[in-house]
Design an enzyme around this catalytic site. Structure first.
Site, PDB file in Angstrom:
ATOM      1  N   CYS A  97       0.832  -1.208   0.000  1.00  0.00           N
ATOM      2  CA  CYS A  97       0.000   0.000   0.000  1.00  0.00           C
ATOM      3  C   CYS A  97       0.866   1.258   0.000  1.00  0.00           C
ATOM      4  O   CYS A  97       0.530   2.262  -0.628  1.00  0.00           O
ATOM      5  CB  CYS A  97      -0.931   0.020   1.210  1.00  0.00           C
ATOM      6  SG  CYS A  97      -2.241  -1.229   1.114  1.00  0.00           S
ATOM      7  N   ASP A 476      56.580  28.824  -5.055  1.00  0.00           N
ATOM      8  CA  ASP A 476      56.653  29.467  -6.365  1.00  0.00           C
ATOM      9  C   ASP A 476      57.104  30.903  -6.098  1.00  0.00           C
ATOM     10  O   ASP A 476      56.809  31.466  -5.048  1.00  0.00           O
ATOM     11  CB  ASP A 476      55.275  29.446  -7.024  1.00  0.00           C
ATOM     12  CG  ASP A 476      55.243  30.236  -8.312  1.00  0.00           C
ATOM     13  OD1 ASP A 476      56.095  29.979  -9.166  1.00  0.00           O
ATOM     14  OD2 ASP A 476      54.378  31.111  -8.444  1.00  0.00           O
TER      15      ASP A 476
END
Length: 782
Positions: A97, A476
């Site tokens: 259901c 860097d």
């Protein structure tokens, strides 16, 4: 259709062990690629292999969660409370259901999905955007009634609040009954009944949870331990103690949940950068809309005191914006028309008209919030160890309690059975590992929150922990140690070409580049470059550019490009970045460009050495003279120059490989996010400086410093050190207290009172200790 990854919000789940169980079970599902739990945010992330199986996998995940913890509320984290709603359905008759109800509800106009779980009665509805939820809810109730006549659909939030109120009333009645049985003279039978009623009022939720878990095969959780301990105390006729232990356990759980909620709120208050609305002109009216509704190109109006909702360019207005929430910097930033502003910044003294350049989902504030919210899903080694340890610890202690209860009295004839059973019950009460499992992620969460407030975004507690192991940092040069604001210092001509020729043709060559060196040359040219005159364009990675324009072939770049094109040139000896220029194969001269060293870089190496960093390295694409000059000025140990972008990866790998075998220390790379993505990804810890780097670089980095202040690196190390100290303190505290009470309990010197106080008290102390990380300070001297 779902995306490859979905995030669920698990409201009402406060047990770290339950989180671990849910994670383990969902990992076993087919088509699940990965699962990660964020205990502090109460979120569960599921990554899928097959998008087509998404709905089925999600339903299985819901069933697993409801099986382990049926009382929690599951929501899709991406959806707002207006786009989804949870209901409690009663009167369900069978599973089939429920399937029928689901199918019919999905047909209702405005319903995107519906999921009804028969076991828990929970109905999850997801609405279409801008759908009328009131109309849909009314239709949902009517449709469900046509399938199951007795079904009742109640608002889940109201139901939860009602259940919470009932829970507190029950505890209050239980305490009142306990006081009556304890202080009023009564017959033993009546006193016993009142103690039992008091015990049930206070501990019924624990008893029910324990029984449900036993049915599911989930032993060794705190509900099971407290149930066995308190029922055992009743069997031994220790009625007051049994009720008191359950009472103090429940009070402790409430205090613990309150402390955790407070810590979450404290951390989130530090990170309150999400804008709630955007002002947009509609005709002659200024209308408030959701930031999600702002499109690229829309012009938004930001008043003093309001947050900028999306990234954009200022069209009108000039003044100051407060970027403290993004960068940790308290000094307001001046802003003028034509300049970029980031979402999450606060306008202080003017009205700005901002043209949106990104949608809210792609704006800076969304990326920052996403990084913060997902950061604790990447667990540290300490967290993983404690989670695994807890799974072993509790069963071992339960087995030890069994031995304590029955071996001495039955096999060794050493005392009464009841005496040894009581000692075993004390053992059980103290065996819950929640203080350990709870305090460690909370410590890392606090550290990540503190760092985020200071403008340091750390993507996971594993990276926060790894900061304590860094002994080598690779930088860097350009834009990281230097300002990246290049200026033409010298123009040297050759072979009869003029300075104007060199600047003009080099500017045409650099027209499509946004690199600071290219921009400085274009700025020196002083005119707009007509790109229509550029017939062809070729970029040679790490060397330079070749273009055809104005019937000439222009070669502009470094010495490597001159050699590659077989151009006879005169090498420069200038200590700056040099761009050589050749026109139709003839060397025309070069442009020398200098970049200034950042002020905060000058004492950086000295401070890093004090922090325990043993080796500092510069990787640079510039020539050796420039790189060596910067390295010598700043005191770096090693400088490696003349590197192409791909060469930087190999150079970093060589640095990592040169570390001694067995050396567990980490190598960090720090870059500005321009052409740094491969190196950031390869390093043990990649740090991107600033929010203006490429999206790929920010994605590749493990830590993002939201401004360009190198001193934030030192702050990151301080916060990592303080977090590590707090986590170690929590572990030592929990182990020490539990060990002492376990030893005292096994010797008959500690009662269940001390055991429950120790268990709850340790958890609360660990939470309070973790909150110290949030305090503004130096994070511990280095």
């Amino acid at each position: 259709m779902m995306e490859n990854k979905t995030e669920l919000l698990l409201e009402g789940l406060s047990c770290p062990n339950c989180f671990a169980k849910i994670e383990d079970e969902i990992k076993k599902l087919s088509d699940v690629k990965g699962v990660s739990i964020n205990f502090m945010e109460k979120t569960l992330s599921i990554e899928l292999n097959e998008i087509s199986r998404a709905d089925a996998v999600l339903k299985e995940a819901y069933q697993i969660i409801n099986h382990i913890e049926p009382d929690i509320i599951i929501k899709d984290k991406k959806l707002s409370k207006h786009e989804q709603k949870i209901f409690i359905a009663t009167g369900l008759c069978c599973e089939s259901c429920c399937v029928k109800v689901e199918k019919e509800l999905r047909q209702i106009d405005g319903v995107k999905s519906a999921m009804l779980d028969y076991a828990t009665g929970k109905l999850l509805l997801e609405f279409m955007p801008h759908a009328n939820s009131d109309r849909i809810i009314k239709e949902v109730r009517g449709t469900a009634k046509t399938i199951i006549e007795k079904i009742k659909i109640k608002d889940e939030e109201i139901t939860v609040k009602r259940q919470a109120l009932i829970y507190y009333i029950q505890i209050g009645i239980g305490v009142l009954l306990y006081a009556v049985a304890l202080f009023i003279p009564l017959k033993p039978e009546i006193r016993f009944v009142i103690f039992v009623l008091s015990f049930l009022c206070i501990g019924i939720h624990v008893l029910i949870a324990a029984i449900k878990n036993i049915v599911r095969g989930n032993f060794f959780d705190e509900n099971f331990l407290m149930t066995i301990a308190t029922i055992g105390a009743f069997v031994l006729h220790e009625y007051p103690e049994a009720v008191a232990v359950m009472l103090f356990y429940q009070i402790g759980e409430m205090l613990q949940e309150g402390a955790i909620s407070h810590s979450r709120s404290s951390i989130k208050s530090l990170l309150n950068i999400r804008p709630e609305y955007a002002n947009i002109m509609q005709g002659s009216d200024l209308v408030k809309i959701s930031p999600y509704e702002v499109n690229v190109g829309d012009v938004i109006v930001v008043k003093p005191g309001e947050k900028i909702p999306v990234d954009g360019i200022v069209e009108k207005g000039a003044g100051f914006i407060d970027t403290r929430a993004l960068t940790g910097e308290s000094v307001p930033q001046s802003i003028r028309p034509g300049e970029e502003v980031l979402s999450g910044s606060i306008v202080t003294n003017t009205v700005l008209s901002v043209k949106a350049t990104k949608t809210f989902s792609n704006s800076t504030v969304s990326k920052i919030m996403e990084l913060i919210e997902t950061s604790t899903s990447k667990k540290s080694k300490t967290e993983n160890f404690i989670t695994k340890f807890a799974k072993i610890y509790t069963p071992v202690v339960v087995f030890a309690a069994f031995l304590i209860a029955f071996v001495p009295p039955l096999l060794l004839n050493a005392g009464e059975l009841g005496e040894w059973v009581y000692k075993a019950l004390v053992f059980l009460v103290i065996s819950c590992p929640c203080a350990l499992v709870l305090s460690i992620p909370l410590g890392f969460f606090g550290g990540i929150g503190r760092a985020s407030k200071d403008g340091i975004l750390i993507k996971g507690s594993n990276y926060l922990e790894a900061l304590n192991q860094v002994d080598t940092i690779v930088f860097d040069k350009t834009g990281t140690l230097t300002k990246g604001t290049f200026k033409v210092e010298k123009i040297v001509t050759a072979n009869g070409f003029s300075k104007d020729d060199i600047v003009q043709y080099t500017a045409f060559a650099e027209a499509y580049s946004n690199h600071p060196i290219a921009l400085s040359i274009i700025s020196e040219y002083g005119h707009d470059v007509d790109k229509k005159l550029i017939e062809s364009f070729e970029e040679i990675s790490g060397m330079g550019i070749i273009v055809k324009t104005l019937d000439k072939t222009i070669v502009a770049g470094n010495e490597a490009l001159m050699k590659k094109e077989h151009i006879i040139y005169t090498p420069s000896k200038d200590a700056g970045t040099v761009v050589y220029c050749a026109i139709n194969g003839i060397f025309a001269g070069y442009i020398s460009i200098n970049d200034e060293i950042k002020e905060d870089a000058k004492n950086l190496v000295k401070q890093l050495k004090k922090a325990g960093i043993k080796k500092t390295v510069i990787l640079s694409g510039d020539n050796k003279e420039i790189a060596d000059y910067v390295g010598a000025q700043l005191g770096f140990d090693t400088v490696i120059a003349n590197l192409l972008p791909e060469d930087k990866v190999f150079a970093l790998e060589k640095i990592i490989s040169e570390k001694k075998i067995g050396n567990k220390n980490k190598v960090m790379f720090v870059g500005d996010g321009i052409n740094d993505a491969p190196v950031l990804a390869r390093a043990d810890i990649g740090v991107a400086m600033g929010l203006h780097g490429t999206d790929v670089a920010i994605e590749s980095a493990d830590i993002i410093i939201t401004n360009d202040n190198l001193e934030k690196l030192l702050d990151a190390f301080r916060i990592a050190k303080k977090t590590r100290n707090v986590v170690i303190q929590n572990i030592i505290l929990a182990f020490t207290v539990k060990a002492i009470v376990l030893i005292l309990g096994s010797g008959g010197l500690a009662t269940m009172w001390e055991a429950v106080f120790a268990d709850v008290g340790v958890a609360l102390l660990a939470v309070a200790n973790s909150l110290r990380i949030l305090k503004k300070g130096n994070g511990g001297k280095l």
